[in-house]
Design an enzyme around this catalytic site. Structure first.
Site, PDB file in Angstrom:
ATOM      1  N   ILE A 151       0.799  -1.229   0.000  1.00  0.00           N
ATOM      2  CA  ILE A 151       0.000   0.000   0.000  1.00  0.00           C
ATOM      3  C   ILE A 151       0.828   1.273   0.000  1.00  0.00           C
ATOM      4  O   ILE A 151       0.279   2.355  -0.122  1.00  0.00           O
ATOM      5  CB  ILE A 151      -0.998   0.037   1.179  1.00  0.00           C
ATOM      6  N   GLY A 152       2.142   1.180   0.114  1.00  0.00           N
ATOM      7  CA  GLY A 152       2.901   2.420   0.057  1.00  0.00           C
ATOM      8  C   GLY A 152       4.377   2.250   0.297  1.00  0.00           C
ATOM      9  O   GLY A 152       4.845   1.198   0.732  1.00  0.00           O
ATOM     10  N   GLN A 153       5.106   3.312   0.004  1.00  0.00           N
ATOM     11  CA  GLN A 153       6.548   3.332   0.181  1.00  0.00           C
ATOM     12  C   GLN A 153       6.967   4.692   0.695  1.00  0.00           C
ATOM     13  O   GLN A 153       6.459   5.723   0.242  1.00  0.00           O
ATOM     14  CB  GLN A 153       7.261   3.064  -1.149  1.00  0.00           C
ATOM     15  N   ALA A 155      10.601   6.883   2.603  1.00  0.00           N
ATOM     16  CA  ALA A 155      12.021   7.119   2.351  1.00  0.00           C
ATOM     17  C   ALA A 155      12.881   5.907   2.679  1.00  0.00           C
ATOM     18  O   ALA A 155      13.864   5.631   2.006  1.00  0.00           O
ATOM     19  CB  ALA A 155      12.486   8.329   3.152  1.00  0.00           C
ATOM     20  N   GLY A 197      11.389   2.694   3.917  1.00  0.00           N
ATOM     21  CA  GLY A 197      10.566   1.538   4.238  1.00  0.00           C
ATOM     22  C   GLY A 197       9.355   1.442   3.344  1.00  0.00           C
ATOM     23  O   GLY A 197       9.063   2.347   2.561  1.00  0.00           O
ATOM     24  N   VAL A 210       5.114  -0.278   3.182  1.00  0.00           N
ATOM     25  CA  VAL A 210       3.965  -0.642   4.003  1.00  0.00           C
ATOM     26  C   VAL A 210       3.080  -1.588   3.218  1.00  0.00           C
ATOM     27  O   VAL A 210       2.816  -1.367   2.033  1.00  0.00           O
ATOM     28  CB  VAL A 210       3.146   0.606   4.411  1.00  0.00           C
ATOM     29  N   LYS A 236       4.414  -1.977   8.629  1.00  0.00           N
ATOM     30  CA  LYS A 236       5.427  -1.051   8.131  1.00  0.00           C
ATOM     31  C   LYS A 236       6.788  -1.718   8.262  1.00  0.00           C
ATOM     32  O   LYS A 236       7.233  -2.032   9.364  1.00  0.00           O
ATOM     33  CB  LYS A 236       5.366   0.243   8.948  1.00  0.00           C
ATOM     34  N   ASP A 239       6.644  17.939  11.716  1.00  0.00           N
ATOM     35  CA  ASP A 239       6.540  17.587  10.296  1.00  0.00           C
ATOM     36  C   ASP A 239       5.092  17.322   9.900  1.00  0.00           C
ATOM     37  O   ASP A 239       4.807  16.385   9.161  1.00  0.00           O
ATOM     38  CB  ASP A 239       7.416  16.368   9.991  1.00  0.00           C
TER      39      ASP A 239
END
Length: 372
Positions: free
Chosen positions: A45-47, A49, A51, A53, A68, A163
């Site tokens: 489902i995602g990337q 910097a 790692g 997920v 993660k 952030d």
């Protein structure tokens, strides 16, 4: 979390399963999730910097979760961010802060190559939602309220996120919002009771408070409120308010809207270089937020003014903002909890020792991962 009105929903929220994600494709080796047998990987489902997920099924409970996978051991900074995030997310137990459900321990120290953190599965993030559909004023109010509710807890614990940005605000189809990515967080007070000093890089540029850009020296909780103002402005207009391309353009964009700082505000700038740069700029009058956001309600404009105040000493706090009329439909003082103080040494965690050797940091991570 109680609310005084029915909450908005995200249209087709279940159709977008990318939560902590960018559009980049991860490297092949990142796709190898070594999960214990009680977990079944569903899909990537995602990337980020350092790692990736995946969505996974926790078979004993039937619960869908996000796993993660972090590979922090290429650089000490990644190790420190991983340690900080684990410690902070374990400390907070809050509806609007992403929680750690589990950390999957490696068989041994020697076999520790990646860190696997199990978290709640969220369906998307605010960055994607802003770019996929218009947001109603109800959406903007509810998302702003939840950000402020999370900030009240963080700030009461002495933690500054540093952030906040739309991609770090995770959402589900019910519009529940959770703040994520605490890798850059710091304590508001360093050991000894002195204000913490800013590190050179904090926050994605578009959401950085002017005191960061202009070296006001101390950072405070107010930087998170500035970021919240930038996020609210982006929700109202579907575009970033201060999309600076570099340091100078960022400062120029801010001053072109807020106007030239008053002498009182100018005196807060400690950096001689920054003061010289501001003096070199032509006088700029303040632009009306009503002119920038003609469709926004008077309450939205008023809260924006209070969040996007140049001087951090004059900026509204999270606790004050929760009482603002713009979020009155959701405000419930009895359901906006604080959090216990976080020891500064646990938050700042070697923040001035980023030359620590990776084997030392790996041992600290191994101990943290195996802590039960």
């Amino acid at each position: 979390m109680a609310s005084a009105t029915s909450t908005p929903t995200i249209a087709d929220g279940n159709s977008n399963k990318e939560s902590v994600a960018t559009s980049r494709s991860p490297h092949t080796h990142d796709l190898n999730f070594e999960l214990p047998e009680e977990y079944e990987m569903i899909n990537l489902i995602g990337q980020g910097a350092y790692g990736v997920v995946c969505a996974a099924l926790h078979k004993p409970s039937g619960l869908k979760v996000a796993v993660k996978k972090i590979h922090p051991f290429n650089h000490p900074v990644f190790c420190l961010r991983t340690l900080r995030e684990i410690k902070l997310l374990r400390h907070f137990r809050h509806e609007n802060i992403i929680s750690i459900l589990d950390i999957l321990p490696p068989p041994s120290y020697q076999e520790l190559e990646d860190v696997y953190i199990v978290q709640e599965l969220m369906e998307t993030d605010l960055y994607r939602v802003i770019r996929s559909q218009p947001l109603s004023d109800d959406h903007c109010q509810y998302f702003t309220y939840q950000i402020l509710r999370a900030l009240k807890a963080m700030h009461s614990a002495g933690v500054v996120h540093r952030d906040l940005k739309p991609s770090n605000l995770l959402l589900n189809a019910n519009c529940d919002l959770k703040v994520a990515d605490f890798g850059l967080a710091r304590s508001t007070t360093a050991q000894g009771g002195n204000p913490g000093f800013m590190t050179e890089y904090v926050a994605t540029r578009w959401y950085r408070a002017p005191e960061i850009m202009l070296s006001f020296r101390e950072y405070s909780k107010a930087i998170d409120l500035w970021s919240t103002g930038c996020i609210l402005a982006e929700m109202l207009s579907a575009r970033p308010l201060f999309p600076g391309k570099d340091y100078h353009s960022q400062i120029t964009l801010i001053l072109n809207i807020l106007g030239t700082p008053t002498m009182d505000d100018f005196s807060r700038i400690k950096s001689a270089r920054a003061r010289k740069y501001i003096k070199s700029l032509p006088f700029t009058p303040k632009v009306s937020f009503k002119a920038l956001f003609p469709q926004a309600s008077p309450d939205a404009i008023d809260l924006l003014e209070k969040l996007l105040t140049f001087n951090p000493d004059k900026r509204i706090t999270a606790e004050e903002a929760l009482k603002h009329p713009y979020v009155a439909a959701y405000h419930d003082a009895s359901d906006e909890p604080t959090a216990s103080p976080m020891p500064p040494n646990l938050v700042d965690l070697y923040c001035n020792k980023e030359d620590l050797e990776i084997p030392v940091l790996k041992a600290l991570i191994f101990r943290e991962v195996n802590f039960r």
